[in-house]
Design a protein around this motif. Structure first.
Motif, mmCIF file in Angstrom:
data_model
loop_
_atom_site.group_PDB
_atom_site.id
_atom_site.type_symbol
_atom_site.label_atom_id
_atom_site.label_comp_id
_atom_site.label_asym_id
_atom_site.label_seq_id
_atom_site.Cartn_x
_atom_site.Cartn_y
_atom_site.Cartn_z
ATOM 1 N N HIS A 1 -9.299 6.299 7.346
ATOM 2 C CA HIS A 1 -10.051 7.230 7.087
ATOM 3 C C HIS A 1 -9.062 8.080 5.864
ATOM 4 N N MET B 1 -3.768 7.227 6.778
ATOM 5 C CA MET B 1 -4.573 6.882 5.623
ATOM 6 C C MET B 1 -5.525 5.877 6.196
ATOM 7 N N ALA B 2 -4.951 4.595 5.977
ATOM 8 C CA ALA B 2 -5.526 3.483 6.632
ATOM 9 C C ALA B 2 -7.209 3.714 6.524
ATOM 10 N N MET C 1 -0.728 14.576 -2.097
ATOM 11 C CA MET C 1 -0.321 15.666 -1.113
ATOM 12 C C MET C 1 -1.233 15.512 -0.110
ATOM 13 N N THR C 2 -1.436 14.302 0.414
ATOM 14 C CA THR C 2 -2.325 14.039 1.852
ATOM 15 C C THR C 2 -1.570 12.943 2.778
ATOM 16 N N PRO C 3 -1.907 12.973 3.771
ATOM 17 C CA PRO C 3 -1.057 12.141 4.887
ATOM 18 C C PRO C 3 -1.890 10.510 4.160
ATOM 19 N N THR C 4 -2.880 10.565 3.808
ATOM 20 C CA THR C 4 -3.045 9.280 3.260
ATOM 21 C C THR C 4 -2.072 8.573 2.370
ATOM 22 N N TRP C 5 -1.478 9.385 1.475
ATOM 23 C CA TRP C 5 -0.466 8.813 0.539
ATOM 24 C C TRP C 5 0.987 9.534 0.422
ATOM 25 N N VAL D 1 -7.925 11.365 3.788
ATOM 26 C CA VAL D 1 -7.942 12.647 4.102
ATOM 27 C C VAL D 1 -7.425 13.414 2.543
ATOM 28 N N PRO D 2 -8.360 14.170 2.149
ATOM 29 C CA PRO D 2 -8.171 14.809 0.764
ATOM 30 C C PRO D 2 -7.023 15.690 0.705
ATOM 31 N N PRO D 3 -6.501 15.743 -0.512
ATOM 32 C CA PRO D 3 -5.125 16.386 -0.539
ATOM 33 C C PRO D 3 -5.212 17.794 -0.421
ATOM 34 N N THR D 4 -4.059 18.503 -0.046
ATOM 35 C CA THR D 4 -4.077 19.922 0.219
ATOM 36 C C THR D 4 -3.097 20.380 -0.939
ATOM 37 N N ASP E 1 0.942 -1.249 -0.019
ATOM 38 C CA ASP E 1 0.102 0.041 0.117
ATOM 39 C C ASP E 1 0.965 1.194 0.056
ATOM 40 N N PHE E 2 2.128 1.172 0.628
ATOM 41 C CA PHE E 2 3.165 2.155 0.683
ATOM 42 C C PHE E 2 4.224 1.504 0.370
ATOM 43 N N ARG F 1 3.889 10.066 3.638
ATOM 44 C CA ARG F 1 4.258 10.244 5.099
ATOM 45 C C ARG F 1 5.715 10.530 5.291
#
Lengths: 316, 488
Positions: free
Chosen positions: B4, B1-2, A279-283, B6-9, A213-214, A285
């Motif tokens: 939830h 992530m996981a 540009m998000t902590p989802t993608w 988070v939308p991009p900034t 995933d990362f 870190r």
């Protein structure tokens, strides 16, 4: 491995994909990274970048001397990075060894902060596969939302790419929670041991094809850890992988990123390489510990116009 | 992530302008003759403008033939002592100039960007550092001329008339002045009429370095001044960088005289991308090949030759990369592409690009907003171009790339060489043997392998065919300013 979790095809197909990857010109890659690091990020852009960087931190402690007390104070820091300022964002996750996952989860409560656990005989990865799987299952059962595994660098350097891939597939399976969800898998390449950029690109694709995933640069235990050129290269890899397969994979540079200035260079590189979607902590870190305090001091400087000092941010 | 998402900034870069307060602009400038600034003989002046805003920066003196006469006479007088000075003493002056350039680099960079329109990141990180390096490099040669390849006792030529273009005002000045002075010549240099200011600041640096009067003279003006200079009877050497048309007329003016001549003229370089290229770096090389300095580069990679089996991939990646280019205020540290140097040049680019449209090539530019005043041209790529298109043959000298395809190395060579020019070429492949084989057969003075637009004072630079003759840089660059002397 007959088919990969991404459904890309057979083992032979995977090896063919890896063989066909374009080479990396070291001079050109490093020149591009150097050019990106000359971007000048000021004023509102700097404010945005600092808050984004804070929200991307995997606040990490990976020491033999870690204790429940140490992890609880780390969790408190993750929840309230700047206790004097409630507008300060929380970090993305705390990152600990498997035996401290439960402590971390409990300390974080219901906060939307992940618990990442290193696993698979971190940092060397030198253990039999069933030990690595047990390590992973233990961490997941203890409440880890993210698993940071290491690849078998020995096998990779010996040319046994399938062994590396099969381990990733097996660990990915061990991340399943049984309810259809899974702990997200970050695959650590330990780029400092792979040594060449060609190897980093191949290892990045191998990990993604096997279900990562990362992809993550480093354990932080080997020097060099994360560098800007290596991270740029991995960002190119996730961008190209999504173009080829439709699946988005995240990137985590870890180790050696200590200053706000450095973090901003990484964000600029994300912005101009993989693009806005990352540009998000989802993608994206940062695996770091001391970085957070420098971000907080710079944040206070923007708010007050003055530099504070190490005693105006909390040590953990 | 996981669990939830988070939308991009978005990260919008705030303006980051370099301060221009470091530059002290005078309202008007005289000519630099015999170590001092002097008014011209008839008081004629012209204006130099900031091409990004059309703001007038200063009035500059238009040198007449009489002024040129004075400058050449001053250079002639200075030649007697400068040429007889031991090389190690001349070197001291050159080292001093190199150090002052490094010390005043920010001031020089800001002024270069103001007068030329190039982005500050280029004047700061490329032009000015190279200028300093050029003086350092040739300072090192001044006491080693016996090893320069012009015999055991080489002598300078005398007075050098040097005419330079507007695309790299200060860098071209250093390519001309540093080797000439190291070899013991004195010079009269004419900067381009749209970019005279950094040459005049350089004159101030010569004063600061206590360079003996007359060793360097700077005369400003347009074509007529240049003509008076190169055809002056007391000039021993002519060096010109600029367009092939002007180069031809200079060659005619000099023909039949004793003057030695070097010309560095136009180009239409092929940048050749093979299917096994290091792809991400090749894209960077294509971008820097044509968009570096707004494409105002004689050795620009203005013809992209792509192996047909990777054409789609290359174009997709190139277009994506071009959308990240930042066009705008040259003094903003985040600007990638600055202003076109003059209205005249903008018209030339616009006209040739329209020819490309008319000939049926397909034009593409990324979405980008151009400032409302000043001279601007969006980065542009033409696809569907063939050897028969004028945009594949004529030098556009702007941010306009023509893309052609090839199937085999032989075809790439044939297309690359099928041009009246021969200044530079680029080859992108991971195969070392192919690089060597291509470099062997490309008729271009400079062949870059897996890079583009890289310059070094130790490396000779110059063209084949209509790109000119003579070499600048390296030991070879000294040959243009030396003759074999007598005795041991």
């Amino acid at each position: 491995m007959t088919t990969t979790s991404s459904g890309i095809g057979s083992a032979a197909d995977v090896l063919a994909v890896l063989r066909d990857l374009p080479g990396v010109d070291q001079v050109g890659l490093e020149a591009r990274a150097a050019a990106l690091s000359t971007r000048s990020i000021k004023k509102d852009a700097k404010r945005t970048a600092i808050d984004l960087a804070i929200s991307m931190v995997d606040l990490t402690t990976l020491e033999g001397a870690d204790t429940p007390g140490k992890v609880r104070s780390l969790a408190a820091k993750a929840l309230r990075p700047d206790p004097t300022d409630p507008t300060c964002p929380q970090v993305a996750a705390v990152c600990v060894y498997p035996d401290l996952v439960a402590t971390a989860r409990e300390a974080l409560g219901d906060a939307p902060i992940g618990v990442a656990s290193v696993a698979t005989a971190f940092p060397s990865g030198r253990a039999p596969l069933d030990v690595k799987i047990t390590d992973t299952e233990y961490a997941v059962a203890a409440g880890a939302s993210e698993i940071d595994m290491v690849i078998d660098r020995g096998a990779f350097l010996a040319g046994d790419l399938l062994k590396v891939a099969e381990e990733i597939v097996a660990v990915r399976a061990a991340c399943e929670r049984g309810d259809g969800t899974h702990a997200h898998l970050k695959v650590i390449l330990e780029t400092g041991e792979l040594a060449t950029y060609d190897a980093v690109r191949r290892a990045s694709w191998l990990s993604m094809l096997a279900g990562a995933d990362f992809i993550k640069t480093s354990t932080g235990k080997v020097s060099p850890a994360a560098t800007l050129p290596v991270t740029l290269l991995m960002l190119e890899a996730v961008r190209d992988y999504r173009d080829a397969t439709g699946r988005q994979v995240g990137v985590k540079p870890a180790g050696g990123i200590r200053t706000t200035k450095d973090a901003i260079k990484y964000l600029v590189t994300v912005n101009e390489t993989a693009g806005l979607d990352w540009m998000t902590p989802t993608w994206f870190r940062f695996g770091a510990s001391s970085l957070l305090n420098d971000l907080l001091m710079q944040r206070q400087k923007l708010e007050t116009g003055r530099y504070s000092g190490a005693d105006y941010v909390t040590i953990d | 992530m996981a669990d939830h998402m988070v939308p991009p900034t978005p990260l919008e870069y705030a303006p980051a302008p370099e301060s221009r307060s470091i530059v002290d602009l005078e309202p008007s400038y005289g000519l630099f003759i015999d170590g001092a600034f002097t008014d011209g003989t008839d008081g004629g002046t012209f204006k130099t403008v900031n091409p990004a805003t059309e703001e007038v920066l200063a009035e500059v003196t238009e040198a007449t033939p009489a002024d040129v006469d004075l400058a050449v006479a001053a250079a002639r007088r200075a030649f007697r002592s400068w040429s007889r000075m031991p090389g190690r003493e001349r070197a001291k002056y050159l080292y001093r100039i190199a150090r002052i350039i490094a010390e005043r680099s920010r001031e020089l960079a800001v002024l270069e960007s103001l007068d030329n329109g190039k982005p500050i990141k280029e004047s700061r990180d490329v032009d000015v550092p190279l200028v300093s390096q050029w003086f350092f490099y040739y300072a090192g040669w001044a006491d080693k001329l016996s090893y320069a390849g012009a015999g055991p006792n080489p002598r300078p030529l005398g007075v050098a008339a040097q005419v330079i273009p507007w695309n790299f005002p200060l860098l071209m000045l250093s390519w001309k002045i540093a080797p000439a002075l190291a070899a013991g010549n004195t010079v009269v240099l004419k900067p381009a009429e749209t970019t005279p200011l950094t040459a005049l600041l350089f004159a101030e640096i010569c004063q600061q370095a206590d360079l003996p009067p007359g060793v360097v003279n700077i005369v400003t003006g347009a074509g007529a001044t240049g003509e008076a200079l190169v055809s002056h009877p007391d000039v021993d050497k002519v060096a010109f960088t600029g367009s092939t048309d002007v180069g031809r007329s200079i060659a005619r003016a000099v023909a039949g005289t004793e003057k030695k001549l070097t010309l560095e003229l136009g180009g239409k370089a092929a940048n050749i991308v093979f299917d096994d290229a290091p792809m991400d770096q090749a894209i960077e090389g294509i971008v820097s090949g044509i968009f570096f300095n707004q494409g105002h580069v004689c050795c620009a990679g203005s013809r992209l030759l792509v192996q047909e089996n990777v054409y789609d991939e290359v174009m997709e990646r190139l277009k994506r990369r071009m959308t990240t280019l930042r066009v705008g205020d040259p003094l903003d540290k985040n600007t990638d592409i600055g202003a076109i140097n003059s209205r005249e040049q903008l018209q030339r680019i616009t006209a040739l690009a329209e020819v490309g449209d008319a000939e049926g090539a397909e034009r593409w530019s990324p979405p980008c907003e151009l400032p409302s005043s000043g001279f601007w041209y969006a980065p542009t790529v033409f696809t569907g171009v063939t050897q028969a298109h004028r945009i594949a043959r004529e030098e556009i000298f702007g941010p306009v790339l023509s893309v052609l395809t090839f199937r085999t190395p032989d075809e790439a060579i044939a297309k690359a060489n099928n041009t009246p020019y021969g200044l530079s070429a680029g080859v992108w492949t991971e195969k070392g043997s192919r690089i060597l084989a291509m470099a062997d057969r490309l008729r271009a003075g400079v062949v870059w392998a897996n890079t583009f637009n890289k310059f070094d004072p130790a490396s000779p630079f110059g063209g084949y065919k209509e790109s000119g003759y003579g070499r600048e840089g390296g030991k070879q660059g000294l040959a243009a300013y030396l003759q074999e002397g007598e005795g041991q």
